[in-house]
Motif scaffolding. Structure first.
Motif, mmCIF file in Angstrom:
data_model
loop_
_atom_site.group_PDB
_atom_site.id
_atom_site.type_symbol
_atom_site.label_atom_id
_atom_site.label_comp_id
_atom_site.label_asym_id
_atom_site.label_seq_id
_atom_site.Cartn_x
_atom_site.Cartn_y
_atom_site.Cartn_z
ATOM 1 N N UNK A 117 44.589 33.119 38.988
ATOM 2 C CA UNK A 117 44.246 31.905 39.726
ATOM 3 C C UNK A 117 43.970 32.104 41.209
ATOM 4 N N UNK A 118 44.083 33.354 41.714
ATOM 5 C CA UNK A 118 43.886 33.580 43.144
ATOM 6 C C UNK A 118 42.550 34.279 43.399
ATOM 7 N N UNK A 119 41.944 34.055 44.570
ATOM 8 C CA UNK A 119 40.719 34.781 44.925
ATOM 9 C C UNK A 119 40.973 36.284 44.959
ATOM 10 N N UNK A 120 39.947 37.073 44.594
ATOM 11 C CA UNK A 120 40.072 38.525 44.532
ATOM 12 C C UNK A 120 39.027 39.167 45.439
ATOM 13 N N UNK A 121 39.482 40.110 46.259
ATOM 14 C CA UNK A 121 38.604 40.845 47.170
ATOM 15 C C UNK A 121 38.688 42.323 46.814
ATOM 16 N N UNK A 122 37.541 42.939 46.580
ATOM 17 C CA UNK A 122 37.479 44.354 46.209
ATOM 18 C C UNK A 122 36.738 45.131 47.295
ATOM 19 N N UNK A 123 36.867 46.448 47.244
ATOM 20 C CA UNK A 123 36.241 47.314 48.237
ATOM 21 C C UNK A 123 35.232 48.231 47.568
ATOM 22 N N UNK A 125 43.868 41.641 47.210
ATOM 23 C CA UNK A 125 42.961 42.664 47.737
ATOM 24 C C UNK A 125 43.232 44.003 47.078
ATOM 25 N N UNK A 126 42.159 44.725 46.759
ATOM 26 C CA UNK A 126 42.292 46.088 46.291
ATOM 27 C C UNK A 126 41.368 46.995 47.090
ATOM 28 N N UNK A 171 47.054 45.770 45.998
ATOM 29 C CA UNK A 171 47.325 46.890 45.094
ATOM 30 C C UNK A 171 47.564 48.119 45.963
ATOM 31 N N UNK A 172 48.829 48.521 46.071
ATOM 32 C CA UNK A 172 49.184 49.618 46.972
ATOM 33 C C UNK A 172 49.249 50.973 46.305
ATOM 34 N N UNK A 173 48.848 51.091 45.053
ATOM 35 C CA UNK A 173 48.996 52.358 44.332
ATOM 36 C C UNK A 173 48.279 53.537 44.979
#
Length: 235
Positions: free
Chosen positions: A97-103, A86-87, A6-8
């Motif tokens: 359906x994909x793994x999600x990585x947050x910060x 990734x966000x 997420x490049x916003x």
């Protein structure tokens, strides 16, 4: 491997903390050896200076709307998922359906809620709790944030990786001519203590001013001034 991002925050016209974090990450990622492909999701075309250029990464612009993450981004990830998403924050799409990585930058809105406006106090904790339920992994920027995440959100330690923030190469010593030009342009004294950050209660600027005043009262000969630089924030 395709890494979706997420490049916003990096595409904002006036970047703050999370925006600078995302911007510098993208700039560094595209400079790495090409052992991964990056797919950047935006809600508007890349602004001038956006760090990830077409050709080096794939940019997908999805229509802007309220609830963009839960609507357009989630639909896109379901139809054409990357290998991992990734966000730089904690807003995550549901049922993908994909793994999600947050910060996790911090949880100050839970530990010091009085330093935030009512909207943040109302909305941020539920978002953090939702992320705690659905993220596959978290990046925490400090051991303190990791400890808060375990204590306040019940996130298991094995789901948290601490990755401290770095410093952009932009911050480097200047030559004497450049230093003089900046000092003259802003009317700066020769010696000063510099604060840079958004002007709002949780930055504890009032305590900084009080501490500096106390030091000056004990050391009247101190040549330093206090210089405060920052955009206006809440209060």
């Amino acid at each position: 491997m395709i890494i979706g991002i997420d490049g916003r925050p990096a595409n904002a016209s006036r970047r703050a903390g999370i925006g600078n974090y995302c911007y510098e990450l993208l700039k560094a990622l595209v400079a790495l050896p090409r052992d991964a492909a990056y797919r950047i999701y935006l809600d508007r075309p890349p602004q001038p200076g956006f760090p990830a250029k077409e050709g080096l990464v794939e940019v997908r612009v999805l229509p802007a709307c309220r609830g963009w993450t839960l609507r357009h981004l989630a639909r896109e990830l379901r139809s054409d998922p990357p290998d991992v998403f990734f966000t730089a924050g904690i807003q995550l799409p549901l049922w993908v359906p994909c793994p999600r990585v947050a910060t996790l930058l911090d949880l100050a809105y839970m530990t010091f809620p009085t330093y935030f406006g009512w909207q943040t106090r109302l909305l941020a904790p539920p978002r953090a709790r939702l992320a705690a339920c659905i993220a596959d992994h978290f990046i925490a920027i400090s051991q303190a944030t990791k400890a808060d995440a375990e204590r306040l959100l019940g996130i298991a330690a094995e789901r948290l990786t601490v990755a401290p923030l770095g410093c952009s190469p932009h911050f480097r010593p200047c030559d004497e001519a450049e230093t003089s030009r900046v000092r003259e342009a802003h009317g700066l004294p020769e010696r000063y203590v510099l604060y840079v950050g958004r002007l709002q209660p949780r930055k504890n600027i009032e305590r900084l001013v009080g501490a500096f005043t106390a030091v000056r009262s004990r050391q009247a000969e101190l040549p330093h001034h206090l210089v405060i630089v920052g955009d206006k924030g809440w209060l």
